[in-house]
Design an enzyme around this catalytic site. Structure first.
Site, PDB file in Angstrom:
ATOM      1  N   CYS D 143     124.635  90.226  30.083  1.00 40.97           N
ATOM      2  CA  CYS D 143     123.197  89.964  30.151  1.00 40.97           C
ATOM      3  C   CYS D 143     122.454  90.366  28.877  1.00 40.97           C
ATOM      4  CB  CYS D 143     122.581  90.657  31.364  1.00 40.97           C
ATOM      5  SG  CYS D 143     122.916  92.422  31.434  1.00 40.97           S
ATOM      6  N   HIS D 237     115.546  93.013  30.025  1.00 38.36           N
ATOM      7  CA  HIS D 237     116.023  93.740  28.849  1.00 38.36           C
ATOM      8  C   HIS D 237     115.117  93.437  27.660  1.00 38.36           C
ATOM      9  CE1 HIS D 237     119.372  94.848  31.173  1.00 38.36           C
ATOM     10  NE2 HIS D 237     120.326  94.133  30.638  1.00 38.36           N
TER      11      HIS D 237
END
Lengths: 348, 348, 348, 348
Positions: D143, D237
């Site tokens: 990810c 993120h």
């Protein structure tokens, strides 16, 4: 984590020396440092100071089920409740055990102890001889009960407590590392339920404030209702408490009763005891867990916002408290119990 | 922030069009976008979606004290309480005002409105004609009162409520941007006091549940005691509530009363109304503010953990609720009031 | 807050006594305690220990612009940058000033000081006599520069630093109480920009690592690029640093250079100095701000994760550091500078 | 959690129907709802909306190792890496598998796919026939790689990328429920290390930006260095990126390249694709994970703070990006890959 807190609290203790460390069979044969090192290489030591790790890191860990009892004057137990029942019984056949586990809390011949609240209940340990034990088991209460029982004790003695309602805002450290999911869940959130906690608070508070008679404890005639929630606080439980007293009291009288509480159990006699069992603050923005949890080494209970409470009836009062769940409410609280047992001549 | 929430909620509203924006004299003459742009260049738009900013960003902002009242059917006011008294009075001389400010909440000829709770109180606005006003002022309650009053309303109707105790765990967004210090203070912390909040909750709940008669509202005969705390939650107030009912009720009866509540004020008649005023959940880990605050567009109050409460007496019950403080408890709640006033023919 | 941190750090200081407190005209005439008491009654004292508040709480506060300079050997200034330029100049006419403000940092006759990094730059204060001052102004760096400059200093001395890239994850306490909005914004969030910060870090690092010659400081021939972000940490800035050295170095050589750094500025000579200016940790999960910020009283910079960095070129290295922004990076850092000035005979 | 996200994303999907659910043997025979119900009674459903739970809650769960492959056109796999190698191979003998696990990412005949970045790499799946498989395995990247590769892809095409440095500030949801300890650790903290992550980011980015030729992928000639940290963010993120381009580019040219990227893979052809693969924002305070993670249903990568970076050399640029780790970086990203495979005729 509880084990680490015991080591941290014991490494410079004037009464107690650590001479053996027990853990699960999986850790047996390792040094303590090896036992807490994760597969990633991280040394899972969560106490701020590393002094105790430096001291005990090279000590061997033995299988708790195989622990040699010779030469032990006391065993501090911080195992999971499921394992505690059998393990603590095997220890208690020969050695006194002070435990953070709930396994024995509700047995009729077992006191739950907080020295300033009900130190006299420790006489009940003698009743455990009937189990064929030369030692005994003494649990400390659930960490949420601890602050509540300390705050209610002087009120119960002076005015009588008829009913108490508590909403707790509990720190994540109380959830233990093993249920770490809580940490993730409490970011920008509140979890309104902690399984089993509310029943423990209600039951233990009544037992702690009860009377020892005829080798059993008569619980206090007191109705406690708890709603236990988890919030994004690292350490320190906050409790909003509403109380119906049996006799009238002004705010000043409540403050006086709290401030006078526990003075005979102090650092002079009990190294781990707080100078003030109940710190009472005027500032309405206190107590706060981050600011107040470490008062007196995490052993004081801090109370503020004492007000009358008409919704609790004519003798209603309410207040907010903060208690350190992993200090007074865990390892250091257990060590304080051991200090009191020693003072009373109940340890070898 | 409240202003932004109004714009966000109004930009596709079927009843209302935004035709003027008032702000402090300092912002007058700027476009809305300019007015919320900080010296650093940051556009201080805090609503998730930017649709309303795109639509209203170029609209001119006028000095609220100089707002032209011609052509306005309603004014939504979200000013600070200090400024609200004079400003809202000047508006109300000619135009109905729905306000999130507390300035008028406690005046005898002013209702505090939540449509499903006390929509009938809106008749009281006619009494404001005696002030020489052609319009009127209707405040919504404090955001902590809102969830509590909605949860207590069906209990009060069906069983009667004698006493209620609430400990709130309030989100930081309720503190407003102007007292942003709260944000810093609540990391790893709880603030056990919100100045003025507890008195508002007690007083407003009684007024909301009271009876309109003879151009005034007789507060409900109900004792409310609140302890209001601030926790590290962005949006959504959680409230732990303990209630003494006047007549006995089982948990099931409480659930039934709650689920039946407010069905006549629904999205079919009121575009901003929730389909369920009270969502009752079985899962003991609910309600949680992060998970439940946005139910029904932030307009539902979610209730869980309904249990009997012996510490509140023989008819005691307790539960936990979550209410969205900046939606139902602020701008969208005010718009819902306006929708109800329109339905009742009280707007031009 | 900076003022409180100065009081906390000074109240048992072996060199310095606090004999006057200056603040804005608004606070003049109040006691210190009164000056920090808010309208709500809250005493806005944010330091954990209350010892300094107890000691200085009753001391009178004077208007900083009217401060009597007689008898003062040094003035610690923590005013806003806008006010600092005029105020510090007026003080410096007669008294040495050590400041946390940036007002004078970039003046050619003004050193920015961190004793172990560039203590020899303090000679430059003599050049300030040309301003007609009998005292002088010495600022400390921006709190984000501080940790970076300390970590780069030994690398620059031993290997030469050609380029450095830093991404900071800064604590909210660095934002000050006055811009408290930051607290609210960082819950479940990261703010990727801190106005003015990145330019300060780049410029100050080069000046700190530069050479004093001919009454001015030649900045180091070093390119620094910073990306400064704010995260939900209370205290302690974390910095991810990538460096291109001028000569090759192994990880071990980098560790050795860091560990050898600053040993001559230690608690024996400078009461506020850390025993280790650079603590180097092996554990890849460290440094962490909550765990490491308070090392050596908040005065150590903790470094970990030292690795080669091929993306910085053949001599690339990278590491992570934690530095306490409100201790070494603020009041205690300024006091350490004053200790060094005293050691060098630059204070009366 | 990944399983839940798959169900949430698939329940109204125009191409795919869920016809079987596999899990560990422990869950086999239960309904899906039973399988995710904890011993405490909590239904561990973590997706905000409950629509998918309502739809699939009663569906039976089978042992993943016993999954019947007849009638399946595609299998989405979100198992732990250790289990993935054998399980996905057994599926691939007959059915195409799109996986979030890393087990196969580095095999020479396996592409890691992000459609707009390297959709042409999907031809490599034919090379897996040599394994004797009638299906194939296609993993999505880690990810943290996802956002970086998407942001670098247009730069690499237009200007060439020579070196890239990234410091990630990763959300806790990426840590998975199974390592929930992270949640507790990140309150008031940063964890500067995520085991294995940095190597994955470096290796996968080069493979994604590489060239398919002769049944293998030649990685891009690009040096990537990553420092991966964990912060107190729930989802999304944030990455601070510094890049050395091979040819000069102005900020405007970088913006243009990013904005032009990926337009041929859009919601018209791929239901899960974002309208904008790269949203470029001017506001220096953006991107922020809480504000930007959900853009385009969590499928857009948001970039801001694009600036030149002299510390990366003459063609240096730097920027900050936010990418949703559990949407584009997990289940929805895998579904988007499946959509692309279908478009290319690689699914039955």
């Amino acid at each position: 984590m509880a084990g680490q807190q015991f080591l941290d609290a014991l490494d410079q203790h004037p009464f107690f020396d650590v001479i053996a460390l027990g853990a699960s069979a999986r850790s047996a044969g390792k040094t303590y440092r090896e036992a807490i090192t994760q597969s990633s290489g991280q040394v899972a030591w969560y106490v701020d100071a590393s002094r105790a790790l430096d001291r005990y890191g090279d000590m061997p860990v033995v299988d708790a089920a195989q622990l040699k009892l010779d030469g032990l004057d006391i065993i501090f137990s911080a195992v999971e409740t499921d394992a505690a029942r059998a393990l603590e019984a095997s220890y208690a056949t020969r050695v006194p055990v002070v435990s953070t586990a709930s396994a024995y809390r509700y047995d009729s011949d077992v006191p739950i102890l907080i020295p300033a609240v009900n130190g006299d209940h420790s006489d009940l340990v003698k009743a455990q001889e009937k189990r064929g034990w030369r030692g005994f088991v003494v649990p400390i209460p659930n960490c949420t009960t601890t602050g509540l029982a300390i705050a209610l004790a002087p009120l119960h003695r002076v005015f009588g407590v008829e009913r108490a309602i508590v909403t707790s805002l509990q720190a994540v450290s109380g959830a233990g590392r093993s249920s770490g999911v809580i940490g993730l869940d409490v970011v920008d959130n509140v979890i309104p339920y902690i399984p089993g906690e509310e029943e423990k608070v209600a039951r233990e508070t009544c037992k702690l404030l009860g009377q020892l008679a005829n080798d059993t404890i008569e619980p206090a005639d007191l109705v406690v209702s708890a709603t236990c929630t988890r919030v994004a606080v690292l350490d320190g439980h906050t409790e909003s408490v509403n109380v119906a007293l049996r006799t009238p009291a002004t705010v000043e009288e409540v403050v006086d009763a709290m401030q006078a509480f526990g003075k005979d159990i102090n650092p002079g006699t009990h190294p781990s005891a707080p100078a003030d069992w109940l710190r009472v603050l005027d500032d309405p923005f206190r107590p706060q867990p981050r600011v107040d949890r470490d008062a007196d080494g995490g052993m004081a209970t801090t109370v503020g916002r004492i007000r009358l409470d008409p919704a609790m009836g004519p003798n209603g009062i309410r207040f907010v408290l903060v208690s350190h769940n992993t200090k007074m409410g865990a390892a250091k609280g257990a060590i304080l119990v051991a200090e009191d047992l020693k003072t009373r001549g109940l340890l070898a």
